[in-house]
Design a protein around this motif. Structure first.
Motif, PDB file in Angstrom:
ATOM      1  N   ILE A 113      -5.647  55.940  76.024  1.00  0.00           N
ATOM      2  CA  ILE A 113      -5.970  57.104  76.864  1.00  0.00           C
ATOM      3  C   ILE A 113      -7.461  57.140  77.143  1.00  0.00           C
ATOM      4  N   LEU A 154      -0.132  63.004  88.291  1.00  0.00           N
ATOM      5  CA  LEU A 154      -0.261  63.819  87.091  1.00  0.00           C
ATOM      6  C   LEU A 154      -0.096  65.307  87.408  1.00  0.00           C
ATOM      7  N   ALA A 175      -1.522  67.203  78.918  1.00  0.00           N
ATOM      8  CA  ALA A 175      -1.177  66.700  80.250  1.00  0.00           C
ATOM      9  C   ALA A 175      -1.948  67.459  81.332  1.00  0.00           C
ATOM     10  N   VAL A 230       0.663  54.791  84.488  1.00  0.00           N
ATOM     11  CA  VAL A 230       0.797  56.173  84.009  1.00  0.00           C
ATOM     12  C   VAL A 230       2.239  56.669  84.074  1.00  0.00           C
ATOM     13  N   SER A 257       4.840  56.252  82.264  1.00  0.00           N
ATOM     14  CA  SER A 257       5.437  56.732  81.018  1.00  0.00           C
ATOM     15  C   SER A 257       4.977  58.132  80.657  1.00  0.00           C
ATOM     16  N   ALA A 258       3.864  58.585  81.237  1.00  0.00           N
ATOM     17  CA  ALA A 258       3.350  59.923  80.943  1.00  0.00           C
ATOM     18  C   ALA A 258       3.838  60.966  81.945  1.00  0.00           C
ATOM     19  N   TYR A 269       6.590  63.360  83.965  1.00  0.00           N
ATOM     20  CA  TYR A 269       7.839  64.054  83.690  1.00  0.00           C
ATOM     21  C   TYR A 269       8.445  64.543  85.006  1.00  0.00           C
TER      22      TYR A 269
END
Length: 825
Positions: A293, A461, A696, A776, A778-779, A781
């Motif tokens: 990160i 993000l 996040a 990114v 996998s991060a 949602y």
């Protein structure tokens, strides 16, 4: 050589003073890029890189015992620590410690305070001194010793005003008076970089505080306290290696000792291998998770610096064109190309040096702003953010790299033979150059590509956060208040605590507007990494590794208050007591994972081992989020709180009105029953969700700010290229307009040139952005790496900024007076 360097520096400074507008824009661009990099490096350095303030930190290793949940890096018990300390041959010393929460009485009320409970040799082994007084000593941890405490420098300044007569004064913890014996060195903030303990207590008084960290307990045949129970693991261990010993040799030695302990104490020590780790900052697994990160964040702000360097390089190229005659004359009278390149590089390095100075000031401002951001956490966090010598060294290296990166290409271009031909008035060469894809166009294209990468990442993000906020948690958050306290910190035992929480719930349920209220030991989305290990005797062999599963203890009103449906079986009742058979309610994911096609109702399992306490499943509830908002359906066990009282509980209450207003009333009711109660949790469930999404959200906000800054810098770069092109084509534009070209056609011609550069850069950036999106993914949602809204928004923002940057010089070109333009050389 030195004289030439001084002459180059004087010339560079004089040149910048003669061009204040140019210098201001170039220095500002570099200051933004360097400032962002410096601020972020300071944060990463404080968290992951900066050595702890102790003597010879390279000799320190961390010792871990494998947990019952399979975690390689778990805590150890105090009896095991004593055996490691006595039997090892690889360490000069070993120390034990644990973060701890205590009830500190200030005035008429108590407040929660964070500290560390430590072995008597803690400060001596680390080589940490006291500012005044003394630290904790080995004799302070001996049986029968007086209660003493060492306080932090921050606590000394905040609570005692830096009064040097604080030594010998009492500090009241859990109703007991501890004598303050010293103030710890200002540079020392404990073992975890993010935490700032207010005090340090001898290990002998651990029963009067609540250790906070990884808790792992199995039944111990003997012992009544944490210091006596070998199966209760709660403390962390650090050790100092002897000369010539390594992490590997230390681990091998401790494995032999643990094997002997396993033979002597199989119930508590069997299958508990030792792990030794070096260079630990927070925890080996946390460090491993944070490093990529941190690398990603540094890459992101590094790209901003790259955009800033491209801006300055473009400006230097334009400046070189304006200095064509000067450079040509110097070449003509015998100056070597190397000498001129060095002069031009000196100018760019002076620019970067000034940019670095401004960047350090910007970084210091950013760090103060970051440090002032309130975080919705029960304990204060602090990273000790500062611009120290390590950070300044980093800034110096970044500035030097930026100066060379921004200045090398313009210096080589400015002294090239092609440019010399231009100095001699070769108009054909100039016209040909105006039609080619120039170095300046390439730099702007690269800026555009990098900016698109940052905008797409920020968009993904941000979209992920919005989707996570809209996700179904499995329960209603609106109108739900969360209030947690630990009365064990003020001397309550389990029996007294059970009666206290019953009275609290009675009062809370009587508050007007409260629909329901319940007690639990862990609310959904709480920060809790401890697991409950279970064993299925019918499908697992004796001695097999138990299965770690998240669990909580709840009362009979919990599911109603939370809004979780009971699908099958029955709820808990007050008739479920410690004297009745132990029962559990599981969720659907538990049934799917461990049901083996059987009806879960009536199924039995044991805790930890084949002969551990037996529980029977009496109910199944719907799935709901347990640890994180973005988690997949997770097995979860609920035990009856009435069968095992705790000194710490969380009260959940649902109201038809404002949860914030209800929370304030709940606090008053609790303090009315116990004025010394301290609150470990005090927020609405909506705030709890926000806290779960905090990492996040911070990542999305950081990416958005970085993307915005890069967009502005790229727009400035594109504006500079087009404005420069317009200035060079003033005569051509005048001829076109004299021959009848309309202003609109001139605007379209100029816009086409600029948007061609931007579009080409965007196409190249799309490929890079796709790679970044995959990194990114996998991060994320609820959002794919190719989310059309994120990509469309990023491309639209980029092209809009490019269009605006093009329009200003294009509009200026359309207003050129042909008669004046035709007289322009």
């Amino acid at each position: 050589m030195l004289e030439h360097l001084r002459a180059d520096l004087r010339y560079a400074l004089n040149w910048l003073l003669r061009s204040p507008a140019f210098a201001a824009v170039a220095i500002a661009s570099l200051a933004i890029g360097i400032g962002f990099n410096t601020a972020l490096f300071s944060m990463i350095d404080a968290l992951l890189l900066r050595p702890l303030p102790m003597q010879h930190p390279e000799q320190i290793v961390d010792v871990y015992t494998k947990g019952s949940d399979g975690d390689t890096y778990s805590t150890s018990s105090y009896p095991d620590f004593l055996d490691f300390q006595a039997q090892n041959r690889v360490f000069t010393g070993m120390l034990g410690y644990s973060p701890a929460i205590a009830a500190m009485k200030t005035g008429d009320q108590s407040r929660m305070a964070l500290g560390e409970v430590v072995t008597g040799n803690y400060f001596q082994l680390l080589g940490v001194k006291a500012s005044i007084g003394r630290t904790i000593l080995p004799e302070d941890a001996a049986q029968g010793a007086q209660r003493v405490v060492a306080i932090s420098h921050r606590t000394w300044m905040r609570d005692y005003g830096g009064d040097r007569t604080v030594i010998g004064r009492p500090m009241h913890l859990r109703g007991q008076a501890y004598t303050i014996v010293g103030v710890v060195d200002e540079q020392f903030h404990g073992m975890v970089p993010m935490l700032q303990p207010e005090m340090w207590l001898p290990m002998s008084w651990v029963e009067e505080v609540e250790p906070a960290g990884i808790q792992d307990a199995v039944p111990s045949p003997t012992g009544d306290t944490r210091l006596e129970r070998r199966g209760q693991r709660w403390m962390f261990i650090k050790a100092r290696l002897r000369d010539g010993e390594t992490r590997e040799s230390a681990e091998a030695n401790l494995q032999v000792i643990m094997a002997q302990l396993a033979a002597a104490h199989p119930r508590t020590n069997e299958k508990r291998p030792i792990g030794v780790a070096a260079n630990v900052r927070v925890h080996p697994q946390a460090d491993q998770a944070m490093r990529p990160i941190a690398a990603g964040l540094m890459l992101g702000v590094g790209l901003v610096l790259l955009v800033a360097c491209a801006n300055v390089a473009n400006m230097l190229l334009a400046r070189a064109s304006a200095r064509q005659r000067e450079i040509g004359i110097r070449l003509a009278i015998g100056a070597s190309r190397g000498r001129l390149v060095r002069q031009l590089l000196t100018e760019s390095l002076v620019l970067s040096g000034l940019g670095a100075a401004a960047g350090v000031a910007l970084a210091a401002l950013l760090l103060r702003c970051i440090d002032a951001i309130p975080l919705p956490l029960p304990v204060p966090l602090a990273l000790t953010l500062k611009v120290d010598g390590r950070v300044l060294l980093f800034t110096t290296l970044v500035a030097a790299a930026a100066g060379l990166l921004a200045g090398l290409a313009p210096a080589l271009k400015a002294t090239s033979p092609n440019l010399t031909a231009e100095l001699k008035g070769d108009r054909r060469s100039m016209n040909a150059a105006s039609r080619r894809w120039t170095l300046r166009d390439g730099l702007v294209g690269a800026q555009t590509a990098v900016t698109l990468v940052l905008l797409v990442t920020a968009g993904l993000l941000t979209r992920s956060i919005l989707e996570a906020r809209r996700t179904d948690l499995g329960f209603r958050t609106t109108g739900l208040a969360v209030l947690g306290t630990e009365v064990g910190l003020i001397g309550y035992d389990e029996t007294r605590a059970e009666a206290f929480y019953d009275r609290v719930l009675e009062r809370v349920r009587a508050i007007p507007g409260v629909e329901s209220a319940s007690g639990t030991v862990r609310q959904p989305l709480a920060i809790n990494y401890n697991r409950n290990s279970i064993f299925f005797p019918e499908r697992m062999q004796p001695g097999a590794q138990a299965i770690p599963i998240a669990a909580t203890w709840v009362d009979e009103a919990y599911f109603t208050t939370l809004g979780v449906s009971l699908l099958r079986g029955r709820n808990f009742t007050r008739a479920d007591t410690p004297a009745t058979p132990k029962i559990a309610i599981v969720n659907e994911s538990f049934v799917k994972a461990y049901g083996s096609g059987q009806d879960a109702l009536g199924r039995r399992f044991r805790l930890r081992t084949a002969d551990g306490p037996e529980y029977q499943v009496v109910g199944v509830v719907a799935d709901y989020k347990v640890d994180t908002v973005g988690e997949r359906p997770t097995p979860y066990i609920h035990y009856a709180l009435s069968q095992r009282p705790f000194t710490g509980e969380v009260i959940l209450a649902r109201t038809e009105g404002s949860a914030s207003a209800l929370l304030a009333t709940m606090r008053r009711e609790v303090l009315g029953l116990e004025p010394n109660a301290v609150f470990l949790d005090s927020q609405t469930m909506d705030a709890q969700v926000d806290m779960a999404l905090l990492p996040a959200r911070l990542a999305a906000q950081t990416a958005s700010v970085v993307g915005l800054v890069a967009t502005v810098l790229a727009a400035i770069g594109l504006y500079g290229v087009i404005a420069y092109a317009v200035a060079r084509r003033t005569r051509e534009i005048g001829i076109r307009m004299a021959l009848g070209a309309a202003p609109g056609g001139v605007i379209a011609m100029i816009m086409r040139q600029g948007l061609t550069v931007a579009t080409t850069g965007a196409i190249a950036g799309a490929l890079l952005a796709w790679l970044a999106a995959r990194a990114v993914a996998s991060a994320l949602y609820g959002v794919s790496a190719l989310d059309p809204l994120a990509w469309g928004g990023a491309v639209a923002a980029l092209l809009l900024s490019a269009a605006l940057a093009n329009y200003v010089p294009a509009r200026r070109a359309s207003l050129v007076d042909p008669s004046i333009a035709l007289r322009t050389e």
